[in-house]
Structures are given as structure tokens and as C-alpha cells.
Design a protein around this motif. Sequence first.
Motif, short mmCIF file in Angstrom:
data_model
loop_
_atom_site.label_atom_id
_atom_site.label_comp_id
_atom_site.label_asym_id
_atom_site.label_seq_id
_atom_site.Cartn_x
_atom_site.Cartn_y
_atom_site.Cartn_z
N GLU A 69 38.70 -29.87 -52.83
CA GLU A 69 39.66 -29.42 -52.22
C GLU A 69 39.48 -27.86 -52.03
N ASP A 70 38.79 -27.13 -52.76
CA ASP A 70 38.74 -25.73 -53.01
C ASP A 70 37.30 -25.20 -52.20
N ALA A 71 36.52 -26.10 -51.77
CA ALA A 71 35.18 -25.80 -51.18
C ALA A 71 35.39 -25.30 -49.82
N TYR A 72 34.32 -24.22 -49.69
CA TYR A 72 34.17 -23.70 -48.18
C TYR A 72 33.26 -24.57 -47.77
N VAL A 73 33.46 -24.97 -46.49
CA VAL A 73 32.60 -26.06 -45.99
C VAL A 73 31.97 -25.61 -44.46
N CYS A 74 30.66 -25.80 -44.56
CA CYS A 74 30.02 -25.58 -43.26
C CYS A 74 29.31 -27.13 -42.72
N ALA A 75 29.77 -27.61 -41.67
CA ALA A 75 29.18 -28.67 -40.92
C ALA A 75 28.30 -28.34 -40.05
N LEU A 76 27.09 -29.09 -40.13
CA LEU A 76 26.12 -28.72 -39.18
C LEU A 76 26.33 -29.83 -37.79
N GLU A 77 26.35 -29.15 -36.89
CA GLU A 77 26.73 -29.91 -35.58
C GLU A 77 25.88 -29.20 -34.45
N ILE A 78 25.59 -29.99 -33.69
CA ILE A 78 24.91 -29.37 -32.38
C ILE A 78 25.63 -28.26 -31.43
N ALA A 79 26.99 -28.38 -31.41
CA ALA A 79 27.78 -27.81 -30.63
C ALA A 79 28.15 -26.51 -31.64
N GLY A 80 27.83 -26.27 -32.82
CA GLY A 80 28.26 -25.21 -33.53
C GLY A 80 27.89 -24.08 -33.26
N LYS A 81 28.09 -22.84 -34.03
CA LYS A 81 27.70 -21.66 -33.63
C LYS A 81 26.40 -21.39 -34.32
N LEU A 123 33.30 -23.60 -41.00
CA LEU A 123 32.22 -23.27 -39.99
C LEU A 123 31.46 -24.51 -39.50
N ALA A 124 31.31 -24.65 -38.23
CA ALA A 124 30.54 -25.32 -37.64
C ALA A 124 29.16 -24.75 -37.21
N LEU A 125 27.83 -25.19 -37.75
CA LEU A 125 26.86 -24.29 -37.53
C LEU A 125 25.68 -25.08 -36.89
N SER A 126 25.01 -24.74 -35.90
CA SER A 126 24.03 -25.25 -35.20
C SER A 126 22.76 -24.52 -35.45
N PHE A 127 21.77 -25.31 -35.67
CA PHE A 127 20.31 -24.81 -35.83
C PHE A 127 19.44 -24.71 -34.44
N SER A 128 20.03 -25.52 -33.56
CA SER A 128 19.20 -25.64 -32.20
C SER A 128 20.15 -26.82 -31.53
N ASP A 129 19.70 -26.90 -29.99
CA ASP A 129 20.06 -27.58 -29.00
C ASP A 129 19.43 -29.03 -29.34
N MET A 130 18.16 -29.02 -30.09
CA MET A 130 17.42 -30.14 -30.27
C MET A 130 17.96 -31.01 -31.48
N THR A 131 17.49 -32.26 -31.48
CA THR A 131 18.21 -33.00 -32.64
C THR A 131 16.84 -33.17 -33.58
N PHE A 132 17.38 -33.09 -34.94
CA PHE A 132 16.26 -33.06 -35.91
C PHE A 132 16.57 -34.55 -36.62
N PRO A 133 15.38 -35.01 -37.43
CA PRO A 133 15.88 -36.22 -38.19
C PRO A 133 16.75 -35.70 -39.22
N HIS A 134 17.72 -36.30 -39.75
CA HIS A 134 18.66 -35.82 -40.70
C HIS A 134 17.84 -35.64 -42.30
N GLN A 135 16.95 -36.28 -42.51
CA GLN A 135 16.03 -35.95 -43.65
C GLN A 135 15.33 -34.81 -43.63
N LEU A 136 14.86 -34.54 -42.38
CA LEU A 136 14.12 -32.95 -42.16
C LEU A 136 15.26 -31.77 -42.24
N MET A 137 16.33 -32.21 -41.55
CA MET A 137 17.34 -31.14 -41.67
C MET A 137 17.88 -30.83 -43.16
#
Length: 159
Positions: A69-81, A123-137
Motif C-alpha cells: 500500500e505504501d509503495a512508490y510505483v513505477c509502471a513500465l509502459e511504451i507510452a510512459g515518460k 510514474l509511467a516510464l518508457s525505455f523506448s518506442d520499441m517492444t522488448f521481450p518482458h524477460q529482457l526488460m
Amino acid sequence: MKVTIVCVGRIKEKFYKDALAEYEKRLGKYCKFEIVEVADEMTPDGASAVQEEQIKEKEAGRILSKIKEDAYVCALEIAGKRLSSESFAEWIEKAAVNGKSSLTFVIGGSLGLHSSVSERADLALSFSDMTFPHQLMRVILSEQIYRAFRIINGEPYHK
């Protein structure tokens, strides 16, 4: 600080496991680090949009049950920052300065994240517009977390 990566699916490949074990070892100097895997749903070939939404919703329930509940959360999303490594380090440092003792990063499955997970994220965070395998991510994210702690501590890192 506790840093958790919550992710959908299991890693089967030894080379990914080895890389993650190495970053877990390195990160032990800076934080308590763990990876929490939740089960993925099988997506049938030719799944409809409704079926895909149902799959993401099931996975979201599993993901959200692992986020404190108290966690600060960052979601990895292509459309993120998009952030530079230095800005990412500043984000982590700012979270710590503001009393956030638990950071949780979320990596979705092959269909991405359900909106309920995105809404929970700070925070929604994007590493790239490319799609990566979630294991590699997982490996890429672990490396960037390690790099961020090196930056925060004024230690050398490769630019």
C-alpha cells in the motif's frame, strides 16, 4: 530502501537468470532488491479485444496483490515518460528523500498492463518506442536501477 520488480511470467532462459542474479548481487550494496513473478495468462491465437482485456485484468489482479500500500510505483509502459539515466537516478533519490522506503517497478505481460495498474502507478516510464521481450526488460531495468544507485552515490558509471 527496498526495490521490488513485479513482473508477469517466469524466466526460463539461463542467461537471463544469470544476468539478473548478477544485478541482484550488485544491488545488495545499495538496497534490498527482489523480483516477484506472477503467473501469466495464455493468450489464444486470434484473441478478441475483449479477451485481451480480460487477460490483462486477471494479470492486473495478481500484480496489484503484490504491491504494498505504501509503495512508490513505477509502471513500465511504451507510452510512459522517458528519462535519462541521470534523471532516473534523481527520481529514485527524490523518492528516498521524500520518505519512500519501498519502490516497486511493474513489468506487464505480452499484452501490456491493465489500466488499473497504470492508475496505481506514481510514474509511467518508457525505455523506448520499441517492444522488448518482458524477460529482457527485467535485465535492462535491473541494470538501470543499479546504474542509478551508482550515480546517486557519486560512483563511476559508463555514459
